[in-house]
Design an enzyme around this catalytic site. Structure first.
Site, PDB file in Angstrom:
ATOM      1  N   GLU A 333     -47.835 -53.724  52.219  1.00  9.92           N
ATOM      2  CA  GLU A 333     -48.080 -52.346  51.759  1.00  9.92           C
ATOM      3  C   GLU A 333     -49.461 -52.150  51.131  1.00  9.92           C
ATOM      4  OE1 GLU A 333     -43.652 -50.749  50.687  1.00  9.92           O
ATOM      5  OE2 GLU A 333     -44.603 -51.990  49.163  1.00  9.92           O
ATOM      6  N   VAL A 334     -50.496 -52.590  51.803  1.00 13.01           N
ATOM      7  CA  VAL A 334     -51.859 -52.408  51.282  1.00 13.01           C
ATOM      8  C   VAL A 334     -52.368 -51.033  51.695  1.00 13.01           C
ATOM      9  CG1 VAL A 334     -54.215 -53.283  51.280  1.00 13.01           C
ATOM     10  CG2 VAL A 334     -52.280 -54.878  51.360  1.00 13.01           C
TER      11      VAL A 334
END
Length: 537
Positions: A333-334
């Protein structure tokens, strides 16, 4: 003279009364619904033997590689005596002199690994044979012996008058998957050490063997680093009360070791790192708006050499504190928007030939961290995002599949690339839900994808994830148990023998009552009662 007995339901002659008493005793005798998780092979006979706590003990067989003084098993003998006879209080903890012939559980292990830690390749296989006045438990390792002791404790039951019994039983058992984990998130809500230890107890009762400690994240950095003390003093919810000192960590690792549980730390980056930036300047990426710094920060800055110098020192410390050979590096989840806004990151990407593909930048960062931890003799686990983004899979070792949708499609892609897989997607338990939905976690078939036998062997196991947005010490245990027990059986037992929810239900209901008696506040599965209800211990 014909004596007449009067009881609440009528008048009976002596022969009628004793016949009634036999019927009551026979039907009043509790029996074991079964062991949870179900052993690979279990043969139980109607022949049963009385057990008396004052004439019962564990001992080592003469040929056992481990003998008295083995820290793992000596501690387990004391622990499992209390678990097997929960309402027995001995005189000063000393075996009482009795005229009864003792019942002895004799243990034998092939290897003396009493001073070691459980490893990713540790055997948990055991054989258990219960007969008159004795039981034999044999295993390759002390870790297998621990699993066998847990099984024996579940075989013992009481009648309505408190007497203990065990049936003649033959068991050959081993886990289907080597990796059977529980993830706890201690960043979004701090979990007291005692809460973690109680979870480790419940894990051992269910034969889970990996505690995945998601110790830090965006909201807080409770791990107290000796190398970088500001990380917790500035990044924890409170620098004194809401941290895990090295002493705390050692306590958790030691407690887990005695139960055959590995402690696998996760330091997730480059995203999920807002709390890191509070105690480490120049680590996070400054975000820009219209060419001007906005005052906000994004993921770890992958364009600075100082980032990797910091990470190298941090992971060197973490590797010395956590003895397990695995380490979780995160990578999920960057948010690329901050990287995209930063002109220095953009310039770095042009120099590296990444163009405008920020997935390549993340893959570059993770590869550097993976190589760094490899030099520390650690096997890295990453979330599936990294596999999805990486064109080169060479530095990756283990991928954890967590996204919903066709998760078995993702598993298939990973194993086709020759990488190992941990499956987490079907076992996210952090959201509240009715306990009866345990069946959805039970009817999971981890190998139900098209692939070769060699590819399916790359699925090393799975884990239950308990994220902390809505979970703290007040609701962790009931939210976790007994739903997590469904995953425990799926990861341990033979799939063909445990495919029926209806057949599993009475065993799980019985096991849930065992958890209550052992002080684990597990939620009810349906209408009913336990003979020994939860007492808040």
């Amino acid at each position: 003279m014909n004596v007449v007995y009067e009881v609440c339901c009528g008048r009976f002659t002596r022969p009628q009364f004793f016949l009634l008493l036999i019927i009551i005793l026979d039907h009043g005798l509790d029996s074991v619904e079964g062991v949870w998780p179900l052993p690979q092979t279990l043969t139980s006979f109607t022949e049963r033997y009385p057990l008396k706590p004052q004439a019962f003990y564990f001992d080592y067989r003469r040929q056992s590689a481990a003998q008295h003084g083995c820290s793992i098993l000596d501690a387990a003998f004391k622990r499992y005596f209390s678990l097997t006879f929960p309402d027995y209080i001995s005189a000063n903890g000393v075996l009482q002199i009795t005229e009864d012939r003792p019942f002895i559980v004799k243990i034998s292990v092939d290897r003396n690994d009493c001073e070691n830690y459980p490893r990713e390749d540790s055997s948990e296989k055991y054989n258990l044979s219960v007969s008159a006045e004795k039981a034999y438990l044999s295993a390759e390792t002390v870790w297998g012996a621990l699993r066998g002791l847990e099984t024996f404790s579940q075989l013992v039951y009481q009648d309505d008058f408190g007497s203990y019994f065990v049936n003649k039983t033959e068991i050959e058992d081993f886990p289907r998957f080597q990796f059977r984990g529980i993830l706890l998130d201690t960043s979004r809500h701090y979990l007291p050490v005692q809460t973690i230890l109680k979870t480790l107890d419940a894990m051992a009762y269910s034969k889970f063997n990996v505690f995945h400690w998601h110790i830090v994240d965006d909201p807080s950095f409770p791990y107290q680093s000796c190398t970088f003390p500001d990380l917790s003093s500035k990044g924890a919810f409170h620098p004194m009360t809401h941290i895990y000192t090295h002493s705390d960590v050692r306590s958790v690792i030691s407690y887990a070791r005695l139960r055959g549980i590995r402690v696998l730390p996760e330091f997730d980056s480059p995203g999920h790192t807002k709390s890191w930036g509070k105690g480490q300047s120049n680590l996070l990426t400054p975000c820009y708006r219209r060419g001007i710094p906005s005052g906000t920060f994004g993921p770890v800055n992958p364009a600075l050499p100082s980032t990797y110098q910091f990470m190298e020192r941090l992971f060197k410390e973490v590797s010395s504190v956590f003895p397990d050979s695995y380490i979780h590096l995160g990578g999920d989840e960057v948010d690329f928007s901050c990287w995209r806004s930063n002109p220095y990151v953009q310039a770095f990407m042009q120099r590296m030939g990444f163009g405008a593909d920020f997935t390549k930048l993340e893959a570059f960062y993770i590869e550097k961290i993976v190589n760094m931890t490899s030099l520390l003799n650690k096997t890295s686990i990453v979330w599936q995002d990294i596999f999805d983004y990486s064109e080169r899979h060479r530095p990756l070792s283990v991928v954890e599949v967590w996204k919903q949708g066709c998760y078995l499609c993702e598993v298939r892609r990973v194993v086709k690339a020759g990488l190992r897989v941990i499956l987490a997607s079907p076992w996210y338990l952090d959201q509240p839900g009715p306990t009866h939905n345990w069946a959805r976690y039970y009817t999971v078939w981890p190998l139900a994808f098209k692939g070769t036998e060699e590819q399916k062997k790359l699925v090393i196991g799975g884990e239950v994830c308990m994220w902390g947005e809505y979970v703290d010490a007040t609701n962790l245990t009931p939210r976790l148990w007994p739903r997590a027990n469904a995953a425990a059986e799926r990861l341990w037992s033979d799939e063909r023998q445990t495919s029926s929810v209806d057949k599993a239900f009475p065993r799980l209901q019985d096991f849930r009552c065992k958890l209550l008696r052992r002080g684990i506040q597990a939620e009810p599965l349906y209408v009913g009662h336990c003979k020994h209800e939860y007492q808040g211990v």
